[in-house]
Design an enzyme around this catalytic site. Structure first.
Site, PDB file in Angstrom:
ATOM      1  N   ASP A 192      -8.528  17.839 -16.037  1.00 42.90           N
ATOM      2  CA  ASP A 192      -8.025  15.989 -16.150  1.00 42.90           C
ATOM      3  C   ASP A 192      -8.018  16.183 -17.647  1.00 42.90           C
ATOM      4  O   ASP A 192      -8.549  16.540 -18.589  1.00 42.90           O
ATOM      5  CB  ASP A 192     -10.116  16.062 -15.757  1.00 42.90           C
ATOM      6  CG  ASP A 192      -9.411  14.328 -16.761  1.00 42.90           C
ATOM      7  OD1 ASP A 192      -9.579  13.912 -17.350  1.00 42.90           O
ATOM      8  OD2 ASP A 192     -11.689  13.487 -15.719  1.00 42.90           O
TER       9      ASP A 192
ATOM     10  N   LYS B 235      -8.026   4.634 -20.050  1.00 40.89           N
ATOM     11  CA  LYS B 235      -8.687   5.341 -21.867  1.00 40.89           C
ATOM     12  C   LYS B 235      -6.848   5.246 -22.378  1.00 40.89           C
ATOM     13  O   LYS B 235      -6.738   4.244 -22.801  1.00 40.89           O
ATOM     14  CB  LYS B 235      -8.750   6.424 -21.252  1.00 40.89           C
ATOM     15  CG  LYS B 235      -9.946   7.089 -20.514  1.00 40.89           C
ATOM     16  CD  LYS B 235     -11.487   6.063 -20.765  1.00 40.89           C
ATOM     17  CE  LYS B 235     -12.607   6.119 -19.242  1.00 40.89           C
ATOM     18  NZ  LYS B 235     -12.421   7.448 -18.923  1.00 40.89           N
TER      19      LYS B 235
ATOM     20  N   ARG C  58       0.960  -1.327  -0.331  1.00 39.78           N
ATOM     21  CA  ARG C  58       0.029   0.219   0.167  1.00 39.78           C
ATOM     22  C   ARG C  58       0.808   1.174   0.042  1.00 39.78           C
ATOM     23  O   ARG C  58       0.633   1.703  -0.494  1.00 39.78           O
ATOM     24  CB  ARG C  58      -0.574   0.011   0.870  1.00 39.78           C
ATOM     25  CG  ARG C  58      -1.767   1.555   1.572  1.00 39.78           C
ATOM     26  CD  ARG C  58      -3.152   1.274   1.978  1.00 39.78           C
ATOM     27  NE  ARG C  58      -2.712   0.029   3.185  1.00 39.78           N
ATOM     28  CZ  ARG C  58      -1.990   1.118   4.793  1.00 39.78           C
ATOM     29  NH1 ARG C  58      -0.956   2.029   4.691  1.00 39.78           N
ATOM     30  NH2 ARG C  58      -1.549   0.058   5.196  1.00 39.78           N
TER      31      ARG C  58
ATOM     32  N   TYR D 105     -17.271  15.109 -17.176  1.00 44.02           N
ATOM     33  CA  TYR D 105     -16.911  13.615 -17.007  1.00 44.02           C
ATOM     34  C   TYR D 105     -18.474  13.238 -15.940  1.00 44.02           C
ATOM     35  O   TYR D 105     -18.655  13.715 -15.305  1.00 44.02           O
ATOM     36  CB  TYR D 105     -16.421  13.204 -16.546  1.00 44.02           C
ATOM     37  CG  TYR D 105     -16.467  11.404 -16.653  1.00 44.02           C
ATOM     38  CD1 TYR D 105     -16.181  10.655 -17.679  1.00 44.02           C
ATOM     39  CD2 TYR D 105     -15.851  10.724 -15.300  1.00 44.02           C
ATOM     40  CE1 TYR D 105     -16.845   8.762 -16.981  1.00 44.02           C
ATOM     41  CE2 TYR D 105     -16.558   9.492 -15.518  1.00 44.02           C
ATOM     42  CZ  TYR D 105     -16.178   8.685 -15.928  1.00 44.02           C
ATOM     43  OH  TYR D 105     -16.465   7.202 -16.135  1.00 44.02           O
TER      44      TYR D 105
HETATM   45  C1  LIG Z   1     -12.775   7.796 -17.362  1.00 42.28           C
HETATM   46  C2  LIG Z   1     -12.834   8.823 -17.332  1.00 42.28           C
HETATM   47  C3  LIG Z   1     -12.716   9.140 -15.683  1.00 42.28           C
HETATM   48  C4  LIG Z   1     -13.415   8.316 -14.700  1.00 42.28           C
HETATM   49  O1  LIG Z   1     -11.671   7.395 -14.394  1.00 42.28           O
HETATM   50  P1  LIG Z   1     -12.563   5.916 -14.129  1.00 42.28           P
HETATM   51  O2  LIG Z   1     -10.690   5.197 -14.635  1.00 42.28           O
HETATM   52  O3  LIG Z   1     -13.745   4.858 -14.912  1.00 42.28           O
HETATM   53  O4  LIG Z   1     -12.633   6.122 -13.085  1.00 42.28           O
HETATM   54  C5  LIG Z   1     -12.095  10.869 -14.980  1.00 42.28           C
HETATM   55  N1  LIG Z   1     -12.548  11.640 -16.256  1.00 42.28           N
HETATM   56  C6  LIG Z   1     -12.548  10.807 -17.677  1.00 42.28           C
HETATM   57  C7  LIG Z   1     -12.100  12.293 -18.711  1.00 42.28           C
HETATM   58  C8  LIG Z   1     -12.710  10.122 -17.971  1.00 42.28           C
HETATM   59  O5  LIG Z   1     -12.838   9.926 -19.324  1.00 42.28           O
END
Ligand SMILES: *Cc1c(COP(=O)(O)O)cnc(C)c1O
Length: 412
Positions: free
Chosen positions: A179, A204, A55, A107
């Protein structure tokens, strides 16, 4: 093998391959081993080695974090169990009474975290159209400690001026967190433009193979890094060793994948723009995108997500179901192309009134372009658009009849 200090002189795609895969490993393996262990034996009762408990730190995760820090240009990086765990860690930098000012084209899962969970810890969130710097600055209040934005936004693909947002945040004593999931560090590096924190859903593009859920936060300074390490270790949402390994494996081909995905996306966006059944196509690489020039000034490419409107939810549904090469999935950024109706899928957790206030139309289709041959993808979209315009489309033999799901999707 190359060490971190001289990586900075190398081109991005070289750095994806040339980082130290196994620092200090006496066997000198060329791929990072999976240190699938919860704990590490101490040198003695009073002396710790570099690692004691996974952790708190794990060698596989450490290699991943080092690579991510290098690629985004921060002093350290922190890998989390998901993008939302990464965003949650950023919110933990705030205290009760503080406020987050967030972009309003966000998101869906971030919206759910901000509206339903964060208020319990006394942190409030207000939303603003961050694509207009003047509006953003006017919205700042005395308790605003963090501005959180996405650019390009998803799925509308609107652009926030990163340099202006950083200036505004800093003039008012707030941090800017970005983000950058839709771009990855290959295409956009917000820390270089003044942001304090960059985060990713590594699920992603960073992973790229749709086989890991992961997130990352990269701060711009060692003080923020120290605070984030306390949160990662203290809350325990750090990424496990096996997922860290898979993410490292995917990361190495980031630029190769995105070069292909992006050039295909450009061709497909142009095809959609000229198609009579398509009402409007959004792609930051099209010259008629209202913010194409702004995007080009802060990113190295348009990415590989396209959205378009058809004029009716029913037509959009038929198009999605008639495609053969596009999987109907909530996610994006993988090597396989996908198609979604964001209002019914990834953004279903945003109330309809807010969706319409931010101009997120029900019929919007989002495409994520993969690495397939673009001619095959265009042929598939051509037949799907044609099939959707007939009153009773023939059943698609490649797509089994949809099972009925009585509940709304949980937003991904
Ligand atoms: C998918 C996504 C998230 C969340 O990510 P997870 O890995 O699904 O928790 C946050 N911001 C954006 C722009 C995303 O496409």
């Amino acid at each position: 093998m190359t060490t971190r200090t001289n990586l900075q002189d190398l081109a991005f795609s070289t750095r994806l391959a040339a980082f130290d895969q196994c620092p200090g490993n006496p066997h000198r393996p060329v791929a990072t081993p999976i240190y699938q262990t919860a704990t590490f034996e101490q040198e003695s009762a009073l002396d710790f080695g570099q690692y004691d408990y996974s952790r708190s730190g794990n060698p596989t995760r450490a290699v991943l974090e080092e690579a991510l820090a290098d690629l985004e240009g921060g002093p350290r990086a922190f890998a989390f169990a998901s993008g939302l765990a990464a965003l949650t860690a950023i919110t933990r930098l705030l205290s009760a009474g503080d406020e987050i000012l967030a972009g309003d084209d966000l998101y869906g899962g971030a919206y759910r975290l901000f509206s339903r969970i964060l208020p319990r810890s006394g942190v409030s969130v207000r939303y603003v159209d961050a694509t207009d710097p003047a509006t953003l600055e006017r919205a700042i209040g005395p308790r605003t400690r963090l501005i959180h934005i996405e650019t390009p936004t998803n799925p509308r693909l609107r652009i926030v001026d990163l340099r202006a947002a950083a200036d505004i945040a800093h003039r008012h004593g707030a941090l800017l967190s970005v983000d950058s999931t839709a771009m990855s560090p290959y295409l956009q590096r917000p820390l270089e433009l003044g942001a304090d924190l960059v985060m990713h859903s590594a699920t992603k593009y960073l992973c790229g193979h749709s086989d890991v859920t992961a997130g990352a936060v990269i701060p711009n300074d060692p003080k923020l890094a120290e605070a984030l390490y306390l949160i990662q270790n203290g809350e325990g949402a750090g990424l496990g060793p096996f997922d860290s390994y898979l993410l490292l494996r995917g990361l190495k081909t980031l630029s190769l994948r995105l070069d292909r995905q992006q050039s295909s996306a450009r061709r497909i966006a142009e095809f959609l723009r000229g198609h009579p059944r398509v009402r409007h196509a959004w792609f930051p690489g099209l010259d008629d995108h209202p913010d194409a020039a702004l995007h080009a000034s802060q990113a190295r490419g348009p990415g590989a997500v396209i959205s378009f409107e058809t004029g009716s939810l029913e037509t959009s549904r038929r198009i999605a179901e008639a495609t053969r090469l596009f999987a109907i999935t909530v996610s994006f950024g993988g090597i396989g192309s996908s198609i979604s109706l964001p209002c019914r899928m990834s953004h279903a957790s945003i109330p309809a009134a807010i969706r319409s206030a931010v101009d997120l139309p029900e019929d919007l289709i989002r495409l994520s372009i993969g690495i397939e041959d673009p001619a095959d993808l265009i042929a598939d979209l051509t037949q799907a658009l044609a099939a959707a315009s007939h009153p009773a489309p023939p059943p698609n033999p490649d797509r089994p009849a949809a099972a009925h799901h009585p509940h709304q999707p949980a937003t991904a």
